[in-house]
Motif scaffolding. Structure first.
Motif, PDB file in Angstrom:
ATOM      1  N   THR A 161       0.840  -1.182   0.000  1.00 43.45           N
ATOM      2  CA  THR A 161       0.000   0.000   0.000  1.00 43.45           C
ATOM      3  C   THR A 161       0.882   1.241   0.000  1.00 43.45           C
ATOM      4  O   THR A 161       1.775   1.379   0.846  1.00 43.45           O
ATOM      5  N   ASP A 162       0.655   2.099  -0.944  1.00 40.87           N
ATOM      6  CA  ASP A 162       1.431   3.332  -1.065  1.00 40.87           C
ATOM      7  C   ASP A 162       1.133   4.224   0.143  1.00 40.87           C
ATOM      8  O   ASP A 162      -0.016   4.657   0.328  1.00 40.87           O
ATOM      9  N   PRO A 163       2.131   4.521   0.984  1.00 40.24           N
ATOM     10  CA  PRO A 163       1.874   5.354   2.169  1.00 40.24           C
ATOM     11  C   PRO A 163       1.402   6.761   1.807  1.00 40.24           C
ATOM     12  O   PRO A 163       0.774   7.440   2.617  1.00 40.24           O
ATOM     13  N   ASN A 164       1.713   7.194   0.582  1.00 39.35           N
ATOM     14  CA  ASN A 164       1.296   8.520   0.150  1.00 39.35           C
ATOM     15  C   ASN A 164      -0.124   8.527  -0.421  1.00 39.35           C
ATOM     16  O   ASN A 164      -0.703   9.597  -0.642  1.00 39.35           O
ATOM     17  N   ASP A 165      -0.653   7.316  -0.684  1.00 37.76           N
ATOM     18  CA  ASP A 165      -2.009   7.220  -1.221  1.00 37.76           C
ATOM     19  C   ASP A 165      -2.642   5.923  -0.741  1.00 37.76           C
ATOM     20  O   ASP A 165      -2.781   4.962  -1.488  1.00 37.76           O
ATOM     21  N   PRO A 166      -3.027   5.850   0.547  1.00 32.67           N
ATOM     22  CA  PRO A 166      -3.568   4.609   1.116  1.00 32.67           C
ATOM     23  C   PRO A 166      -4.878   4.169   0.495  1.00 32.67           C
ATOM     24  O   PRO A 166      -5.321   3.045   0.701  1.00 32.67           O
TER      25      PRO A 166
END
Length: 248
Positions: free
Chosen positions: A99-104
């Motif tokens: 999961t992209d931490p900048n776009d959860p």
């Protein structure tokens, strides 16, 4: 340059898809032509469902790694010596999706790592037994620590396995030296870590973590039949060790 990378990715995807498709087709061919013949030679009242698995093995009491998904196949229901038997291949997977931490909120394709794969077997004797017991392999360090104190050959069992029961006094009478030696021999010929649990209601669960399950292999039809027959013979010998005395 970007189109070239996309093309390479597409080619790799198609190559993996073809490999998986061929592997699945080969498995289905074996399940259709070879496995039923082997099962009918050793069991009675056979029901073979290649794309199904045992349900409720979590009740076994055998320790399992943490997992997020359970899959399996090669599900067999049959009778052996009049006892109800089920067996299947099983695979447990952990979800390792990123999961992209900048776009959860971004949705990514799920990704899994296999943490357990092997054979599972259940035998229902239909009569109660005087003790409940479970044994699982000891770690390498556990075996090493205990080996220094081993005096009697029968003690090798507790050197190799962590053994627990609900009545240690009855356990000594039930799990005789002869049974322990047989189980050690069977553990030595297993294709992976062997563990088992016998419940007081007469239900026996056992598993072998061999990273592939039942009915896998390559070779001629005759070679595969021989290999699969050995797998089943091994399972029957485990069951034979625990057959209640009144029924044996």
């Amino acid at each position: 340059m970007q189109y070239g990378l996309i093309l390479v990715a597409v080619v790799l995807f198609l190559a993996e898809w073809l490999r998986s498709s061929r592997k699945e087709a080969a498995r289905q061919d074996v399940d259709r032509r070879i496995v039923p013949e082997v099962l009918d030679a050793v069991f009675q009242q056979v029901q073979f469902t290649p794309n199904s698995r045992i349900v409720g093995f979590e009740k076994s009491g055998l320790p399992l790694p943490q997992y997020d998904r359970m899959t399996g196949g090669e599900h067999v229901r049959a009778k052996y010596r009049g006892y109800e038997v089920e067996l299947c291949s099983i695979e447990l997977d952990r979800d390792v999706s990123y999961t992209d931490p900048n776009d959860p909120t971004a949705v990514n394709a799920p990704s899994y790592d296999t943490v357990y794969a092997g054979k599972w077997v259940i035998c229902r004797f239909g009569t109660s037994v005087p003790v409940s017991l479970t044994f699982v392999p000891r770690s390498g360090l556990g075996k090493l620590v205990r080996s220094a104190s081993v005096q009697d050959p029968a003690d090798c069992f507790e050197q190799q396995f962590k053994l627990i029961s609900d009545d240690d006094t009855v356990l000594k009478k039930f799990l005789t030296d002869e049974k322990r030696r047989k189980l050690l021999t069977l553990a030595g010929s297993a294709e992976g870590d062997f563990s088992a649990s016998l419940h007081r209601d007469g239900t026996l669960y056992f598993a072998v973590e061999n990273n592939k399950g039942f009915f896998k292999g390559k070779g001629s039809d005759d070679a595969l039949k021989e290999k699969f027959a050995r797998e089943l013979k091994w399972c029957m010998e485990v069951i034979d060790v625990f057959v209640p005395e009144a029924a044996g």
